[in-house]
Scaffold this motif. Structure first.
Motif, PDB file in Angstrom:
ATOM      1  N   ALA A  75     -11.787  -5.556 -20.968  1.00 32.35           N
ATOM      2  CA  ALA A  75     -11.693  -4.557 -22.032  1.00 32.35           C
ATOM      3  C   ALA A  75     -12.892  -4.650 -22.973  1.00 32.35           C
ATOM      4  O   ALA A  75     -13.438  -3.631 -23.410  1.00 32.35           O
ATOM      5  N   ALA A  76     -13.321  -5.885 -23.290  1.00 36.55           N
ATOM      6  CA  ALA A  76     -14.484  -6.054 -24.166  1.00 36.55           C
ATOM      7  C   ALA A  76     -15.752  -5.511 -23.514  1.00 36.55           C
ATOM      8  O   ALA A  76     -16.573  -4.862 -24.181  1.00 36.55           O
ATOM      9  N   GLY A  77     -15.923  -5.760 -22.227  1.00 39.70           N
ATOM     10  CA  GLY A  77     -17.092  -5.240 -21.525  1.00 39.70           C
ATOM     11  C   GLY A  77     -17.122  -3.721 -21.517  1.00 39.70           C
ATOM     12  O   GLY A  77     -18.177  -3.105 -21.723  1.00 39.70           O
ATOM     13  N   LEU A  78     -15.946  -3.111 -21.300  1.00 34.37           N
ATOM     14  CA  LEU A  78     -15.886  -1.649 -21.326  1.00 34.37           C
ATOM     15  C   LEU A  78     -16.157  -1.109 -22.731  1.00 34.37           C
ATOM     16  O   LEU A  78     -16.791  -0.056 -22.893  1.00 34.37           O
ATOM     17  N   ALA A  79     -15.676  -1.839 -23.758  1.00 31.00           N
ATOM     18  CA  ALA A  79     -15.928  -1.412 -25.136  1.00 31.00           C
ATOM     19  C   ALA A  79     -17.415  -1.500 -25.466  1.00 31.00           C
ATOM     20  O   ALA A  79     -17.976  -0.614 -26.131  1.00 31.00           O
ATOM     21  N   VAL A  80     -18.080  -2.573 -25.007  1.00 30.80           N
ATOM     22  CA  VAL A  80     -19.529  -2.708 -25.223  1.00 30.80           C
ATOM     23  C   VAL A  80     -20.268  -1.561 -24.531  1.00 30.80           C
ATOM     24  O   VAL A  80     -21.193  -0.953 -25.098  1.00 30.80           O
ATOM     25  N   ARG A  81     -19.861  -1.266 -23.313  1.00 33.12           N
ATOM     26  CA  ARG A  81     -20.491  -0.152 -22.582  1.00 33.12           C
ATOM     27  C   ARG A  81     -20.335   1.158 -23.335  1.00 33.12           C
ATOM     28  O   ARG A  81     -21.302   1.917 -23.501  1.00 33.12           O
ATOM     29  N   HIS A  82     -19.123   1.435 -23.805  1.00 30.93           N
ATOM     30  CA  HIS A  82     -18.881   2.685 -24.528  1.00 30.93           C
ATOM     31  C   HIS A  82     -19.688   2.723 -25.827  1.00 30.93           C
ATOM     32  O   HIS A  82     -20.257   3.770 -26.192  1.00 30.93           O
ATOM     33  N   SER A  83     -19.744   1.592 -26.530  1.00 31.53           N
ATOM     34  CA  SER A  83     -20.473   1.549 -27.793  1.00 31.53           C
ATOM     35  C   SER A  83     -21.957   1.824 -27.595  1.00 31.53           C
ATOM     36  O   SER A  83     -22.570   2.566 -28.372  1.00 31.53           O
ATOM     37  N   ILE A  84     -22.541   1.237 -26.560  1.00 32.04           N
ATOM     38  CA  ILE A  84     -23.973   1.446 -26.320  1.00 32.04           C
ATOM     39  C   ILE A  84     -24.239   2.877 -25.856  1.00 32.04           C
ATOM     40  O   ILE A  84     -25.194   3.525 -26.318  1.00 32.04           O
ATOM     41  N   ARG A  85     -23.406   3.389 -24.970  1.00 32.98           N
ATOM     42  CA  ARG A  85     -23.614   4.746 -24.476  1.00 32.98           C
ATOM     43  C   ARG A  85     -23.459   5.791 -25.585  1.00 32.98           C
ATOM     44  O   ARG A  85     -24.041   6.879 -25.499  1.00 32.98           O
ATOM     45  N   SER A  86     -22.669   5.474 -26.607  1.00 35.14           N
ATOM     46  CA  SER A  86     -22.509   6.424 -27.712  1.00 35.14           C
ATOM     47  C   SER A  86     -23.782   6.564 -28.535  1.00 35.14           C
ATOM     48  O   SER A  86     -23.919   7.500 -29.332  1.00 35.14           O
ATOM     49  N   ARG A  87     -24.734   5.634 -28.358  1.00 35.67           N
ATOM     50  CA  ARG A  87     -26.005   5.713 -29.095  1.00 35.67           C
ATOM     51  C   ARG A  87     -26.955   6.752 -28.502  1.00 35.67           C
ATOM     52  O   ARG A  87     -28.092   6.879 -28.963  1.00 35.67           O
ATOM     53  N   THR A  88     -26.518   7.479 -27.500  1.00 37.74           N
ATOM     54  CA  THR A  88     -27.386   8.494 -26.886  1.00 37.74           C
ATOM     55  C   THR A  88     -27.393   9.805 -27.666  1.00 37.74           C
ATOM     56  O   THR A  88     -28.156  10.710 -27.316  1.00 37.74           O
ATOM     57  N   ARG A  89     -26.572   9.935 -28.696  1.00 36.96           N
ATOM     58  CA  ARG A  89     -26.467  11.227 -29.390  1.00 36.96           C
ATOM     59  C   ARG A  89     -27.797  11.696 -29.982  1.00 36.96           C
ATOM     60  O   ARG A  89     -28.152  12.875 -29.832  1.00 36.96           O
TER      61      ARG A  89
END
Length: 218
Positions: A30-44
């Motif tokens: 779950a933490a790995g998926l959260a890190v992935r989502h957090s980094i990918r959200s920086r594409t805005r």
């Protein structure tokens, strides 16, 4: 198949590890998926640049086409607008490339977090449990052999912590002393958290055998 030790104290530690191990794995996934989502959200910002610059490039290109039809100055003006459109297009491509790089970084970092966590669980939890199961299964099978004391004592010399063995037991084992052989056999069963056979039990019960001699807690 018996996956747990006979001694209650050792068995409780194994049960605790078997509860915490899967929880650790699930939590770190779950933490790995959260890190992935957090980094990918920086594409805005990069996505905004791609969209805005792309729209600007299209608008400039359309304007250049319209101005090109104007007599005399149309060609010069349209050429300038086309250069501006090309620059805006390069900005749009740069934004798209940056967004793709951030998404890839999120995927890689999230995967690394998950893989490292699962590798740690495999080393700290799964590996000791598997090694214990193999050793305990062998010891339980050996208990039915007529020369079980000799086999268990020989194993103890290689696995039991050295302070527990002591020089006297080793000398007695070499001399074939029955008491020394049985003491080493009991030390090996202590290490694995297994009960003694009735004829191998000393005056103390298995629960009173002192500190565990295992090298690991599983």
């Amino acid at each position: 198949m018996r996956f747990y030790a006979d001694r209650p104290q050792r068995r409780r530690r194994q049960l605790l590890a078997d509860v915490l191990g899967p929880l650790w794995c699930a939590g770190m996934i779950a933490a790995g998926l959260a890190v992935r989502h957090s980094i990918r959200s920086r594409t805005r910002p990069a996505t905004f640049l791609e969209t805005t610059a792309g729209a600007l490039a299209d608008a400039l290109a359309d304007t250049a086409d319209s101005i090109a039809r104007v007599p005399l100055a149309g060609d010069a003006l349209s050429e300038s607008l086309r250069r501006a459109a090309d620059a805006a297009g390069r900005m749009s491509a740069s934004g798209a490339s940056t967004a793709a790089s951030i998404e890839r970084a999120g995927d890689v970092i999230g995967l690394v977090v998950i893989v490292l966590a699962l590798a740690a669980a495999a080393y700290v939890w799964v590996r000791p449990r598997v090694l214990w199961y193999r050793a305990a299964s062998d010891a339980r099978a050996v208990l039915a052999f007529p020369d079980r004391d000799d086999l268990l004592s020989a194993r103890a010399l290689a696995t039991v912590r050295l302070p527990r063995i002591g020089g006297g037991l080793v000398a007695g084992w070499r001399a074939g002393d029955t008491a020394a052989v049985q003491a080493l056999a009991r030390a090996e069963l202590d290490r694995l958290g297994l009960d003694y056979p009735a004829e191998l039990s000393p005056s103390l019960s298995p629960e009173g055998q002192g500190a565990p001699t295992s090298r690991s807690a599983s």
